[in-house]
Design an enzyme around this catalytic site. Structure first.
Site, PDB file in Angstrom:
ATOM      1  N   SER A   1       0.835  -1.210   0.000  1.00  0.00           N
ATOM      2  CA  SER A   1       0.000   0.000   0.000  1.00  0.00           C
ATOM      3  C   SER A   1       0.867   1.256   0.000  1.00  0.00           C
ATOM      4  CB  SER A   1      -0.899   0.007   1.235  1.00  0.00           C
ATOM      5  OG  SER A   1      -1.603  -1.208   1.344  1.00  0.00           O
TER       6      SER A   1
HETATM    7  N1  SAH Z   1      -0.370  -4.823   4.484  1.00  0.00           N
HETATM    8  C1  SAH Z   1       0.194  -4.782   3.146  1.00  0.00           C
HETATM    9  C2  SAH Z   1      -0.885  -4.576   2.098  1.00  0.00           C
HETATM   10  C3  SAH Z   1      -1.188  -5.824   1.363  1.00  0.00           C
HETATM   11  S1  SAH Z   1      -2.455  -5.654   0.127  1.00  0.00           S
HETATM   12  C4  SAH Z   1       1.235  -3.693   3.086  1.00  0.00           C
HETATM   13  O1  SAH Z   1       1.920  -3.490   4.060  1.00  0.00           O
HETATM   14  O2  SAH Z   1       1.432  -3.070   2.075  1.00  0.00           O
HETATM   15  C5  SAH Z   1      -3.771  -6.576   0.855  1.00  0.00           C
HETATM   16  C6  SAH Z   1      -3.516  -8.033   1.124  1.00  0.00           C
HETATM   17  O3  SAH Z   1      -4.722  -8.582   1.636  1.00  0.00           O
HETATM   18  C7  SAH Z   1      -3.159  -8.879  -0.092  1.00  0.00           C
HETATM   19  O4  SAH Z   1      -1.910  -9.465   0.114  1.00  0.00           O
HETATM   20  C8  SAH Z   1      -4.277  -9.923  -0.172  1.00  0.00           C
HETATM   21  O5  SAH Z   1      -3.815 -11.216  -0.581  1.00  0.00           O
HETATM   22  C9  SAH Z   1      -4.757  -9.938   1.284  1.00  0.00           C
HETATM   23  N2  SAH Z   1      -6.114 -10.456   1.489  1.00  0.00           N
HETATM   24  C10 SAH Z   1      -7.232 -10.258   0.759  1.00  0.00           C
HETATM   25  N3  SAH Z   1      -8.273 -10.930   1.297  1.00  0.00           N
HETATM   26  C11 SAH Z   1      -7.798 -11.561   2.424  1.00  0.00           C
HETATM   27  C12 SAH Z   1      -8.366 -12.428   3.403  1.00  0.00           C
HETATM   28  N4  SAH Z   1      -9.654 -12.797   3.371  1.00  0.00           N
HETATM   29  N5  SAH Z   1      -7.566 -12.885   4.405  1.00  0.00           N
HETATM   30  C13 SAH Z   1      -6.256 -12.544   4.473  1.00  0.00           C
HETATM   31  N6  SAH Z   1      -5.654 -11.738   3.559  1.00  0.00           N
HETATM   32  C14 SAH Z   1      -6.408 -11.258   2.554  1.00  0.00           C
END
Ligand code: SAH
Length: 220
Positions: free
Chosen positions: A51
């Site tokens: 993000s």
């Molecule tokens: N926290 C991260 C952002 C990752 S983007 C950062 O530091 O940048 C969002 C993430 O949520 C993705 O990796 C996606 O695979 C995960 N995601 C989506 N649905 C989910 C679920 N039901 N359970 C766990 N992770 C999920």
């Protein structure tokens, strides 16, 4: 990056210190390292992104707004433990582990759930390489939370959907706070939800607009 975050309204000093301490380039591919300190999201593989720092900042600032300010100065130790504004935190959507590493500076213990197994592995490796030891990465569907490890005094999700999973509210401690993207209010815009749990029930408000990936069901 820290100066840009301040200009964008990230002024909680505990959070600013965390951003200054965590090296974002460690969490992206080396080919993208030269862009790691720009305020932009970047691909991390498996169709997912790390993000934007300013968005992570807004989420975490909303999360910290409810945390008591420690009487001891930041970095002080109490019984050998660093005094952290938050005790136990649950993160949904570990991705590459960057936000988890920031949370590690703000909480005593962090549990983070990622549905894509390969990303969970990558996050564990990134966090270990960054020397982070108080984050437990779980592979699974974060919609169920982590009932065995509950309650949490803060829950933050990096993926959103129309409905907040009931499990998150059940696993939020009294006095705790949840920050998550909610329903899509216009195409490409979700409301940012803040839910506080009081002994009398939950209080829910909208604290701005964001755009995150959908909260998907199941794990892969
Ligand atoms: N926290 C991260 C952002 C990752 S983007 C950062 O530091 O940048 C969002 C993430 O949520 C993705 O990796 C996606 O695979 C995960 N995601 C989506 N649905 C989910 C679920 N039901 N359970 C766990 N992770 C999920």
């Amino acid at each position: 990056m820290v100066e840009r975050l301040r200009a964008a309204g990230i002024d909680d000093e505990r959070l600013v210190a965390a951003f200054a301490a965590v090296e974002r380039h460690r969490f992206v591919d080396s080919a993208l390292a030269n862009q790691a300190y720009e305020d932009t999201s970047l691909p991390i593989g498996f169709g997912q992104t790390i993000s934007k720092p300013s968005v992570v900042g807004r989420m975490l600032q909303a999360l910290l707004a409810g945390a008591p300010r420690a009487a001891a100065p930041a970095g002080a130790t109490r019984g050998g433990m660093r005094s952290a504004p938050l005790h136990r935190v649950l993160e949904i959507g570990t991705g590459c582990g960057y936000q988890a590493a920031l949370l590690a500076h703000l909480a005593t213990n962090v549990v983070s759930i990622e549905r894509v197994g390969a990303l969970a592995d990558k996050a564990r490796a990134n966090l270990a390489a960054a020397g982070v030891r108080n984050v437990q990465v779980l592979h699974g569907d974060g919609r169920a939370g982590a009932p065995v490890l509950a309650p949490f005094d803060a829950i933050v999700s990096a993926a959103g959907g129309a409905e907040l999973p009931a499990a998150w509210l059940e696993q939020l401690a009294a006095g705790g706070r949840l920050v998550a993207p909610g329903a899509e209010v216009r195409p490409g815009v979700q409301e940012l939800l803040v839910v506080e749990r009081w002994p009398t029930g939950c209080r829910r408000r909208v604290a701005g607009e964001v755009w995150f990936v959908p909260l998907k069901s199941g794990a892969e």
